[in-house]
Design an enzyme around this catalytic site. Structure first.
Site, PDB file in Angstrom:
ATOM      1  N   HIS A  53      36.966  54.877  26.601  1.00  0.00           N
ATOM      2  CA  HIS A  53      38.432  54.469  26.326  1.00  0.00           C
ATOM      3  C   HIS A  53      38.498  53.616  24.893  1.00  0.00           C
ATOM      4  O   HIS A  53      37.593  53.040  24.638  1.00  0.00           O
ATOM      5  CB  HIS A  53      39.177  53.889  27.499  1.00  0.00           C
ATOM      6  CG  HIS A  53      38.646  52.483  27.774  1.00  0.00           C
ATOM      7  ND1 HIS A  53      37.410  52.314  28.827  1.00  0.00           N
ATOM      8  CD2 HIS A  53      38.730  51.315  27.304  1.00  0.00           C
ATOM      9  CE1 HIS A  53      37.201  50.999  28.846  1.00  0.00           C
ATOM     10  NE2 HIS A  53      37.944  50.242  27.838  1.00  0.00           N
ATOM     11  N   GLU A  78      43.508  51.579  27.174  1.00  0.00           N
ATOM     12  CA  GLU A  78      43.733  50.365  27.919  1.00  0.00           C
ATOM     13  C   GLU A  78      44.754  49.797  27.034  1.00  0.00           C
ATOM     14  O   GLU A  78      44.565  49.629  25.780  1.00  0.00           O
ATOM     15  CB  GLU A  78      42.300  49.791  28.047  1.00  0.00           C
ATOM     16  CG  GLU A  78      42.310  48.318  28.691  1.00  0.00           C
ATOM     17  CD  GLU A  78      40.952  47.675  28.693  1.00  0.00           C
ATOM     18  OE1 GLU A  78      40.004  48.160  28.015  1.00  0.00           O
ATOM     19  OE2 GLU A  78      40.691  46.912  29.381  1.00  0.00           O
ATOM     20  N   HIS A  93      39.137  46.805  21.235  1.00  0.00           N
ATOM     21  CA  HIS A  93      37.683  47.490  21.529  1.00  0.00           C
ATOM     22  C   HIS A  93      37.638  48.816  21.794  1.00  0.00           C
ATOM     23  O   HIS A  93      38.881  49.365  22.090  1.00  0.00           O
ATOM     24  CB  HIS A  93      37.110  46.635  22.575  1.00  0.00           C
ATOM     25  CG  HIS A  93      37.514  46.861  23.705  1.00  0.00           C
ATOM     26  ND1 HIS A  93      38.468  45.979  24.545  1.00  0.00           N
ATOM     27  CD2 HIS A  93      37.215  47.730  25.098  1.00  0.00           C
ATOM     28  CE1 HIS A  93      38.707  46.356  25.610  1.00  0.00           C
ATOM     29  NE2 HIS A  93      37.987  47.307  25.991  1.00  0.00           N
TER      30      HIS A  93
HETATM   31 CO    CO Z   1      38.131  48.056  27.875  1.00  0.00          CO
END
Ligand code: CO
Length: 134
Positions: A79, A130, A7
Site C-alpha cells: 500500500h 492508507e 510511506h
Molecule cells: Co502503512
C-alpha cells in the site's frame, strides 16, 4: 485532500531478512521491529530523507497480508500512505464520492499512533491506499 506521501509499504515473507537487506545491501537506516497485533503485522520503518518505507510481515492467524503473500510469495508493494489533515472529513468526502472505506469506516490507530483508514484498491486502480491524519 491529499498531502505528502507518508510511506510506501512492502509486504515481506521474512522481516529479519528484509531488514538486513535494507541495512546492509541498500545501506538504509531501519527502525526496530514493532508488533501491531490489532493490524496483524510486524513492521519496521526504513527512514529515507524524503519519506519512509514500511516493511510488513504477517503477525497472527488472521493477518490481512497473508493472502497478499500467498499470491506474491517473494513479497511486493502492499500500500501507499498519504497524509491528510482531517481524516473524518476525508472519509466523508470519499464515501460521498462512492469510494469504499475498509473495516467499517472508523479510523484505527496506526503504527505512528495516528488515526488511519484504508481505501478499497478496486476504487483506486489496483492500489490499496492508507490515509493517515497528521
Ligand atoms: Co502503512
Amino acid at each position: 485532500m491529499l498531502g505528502r506521501v507518508n510511506h510506501v509499504a512492502i509486504a515481506v515473507p521474512n522481516l529479519a531478512i528484509a531488514t538486513e537487506s535494507y541495512k546492509t545491501t541498500l545501506g538504509a537506516k531501519v527502525s526496530e521491529a514493532q508488533a501491531l497485533p490489532e493490524h496483524g503485522v510486524t513492521v519496521v520503518f526504513v527512514e529515507l530523507p524524503n519519506t519512509k518505507i514500511e516493511l510488513l510481515e504477517p503477525l497472527g492467524e488472521k493477518s490481512p497480508i497473508a493472502a497478499f503473500l500467498a499470491k506474491s510469495p517473494d513479497g511486493g508493494m502492499h500500500h501507499i500512505c498519504y497524509e491528510v489533515d482531517d481524516i473524518l472529513a476525508a472519509r466523508d468526502q470519499l464515501v460521498a464520492a462512492g469510494a469504499r472505506v475498509l473495516g467499517g469506516g472508523e479510523p484505527k490507530i496506526g503504527a505512528h499512533n495516528k488515526p488511519v483508514l484504508f481505501l478499497h484498491p478496486k476504487d483506486f486502480f489496483g492500489t490499496l491506499i492508507e490515509l493517515e491524519q497528521v
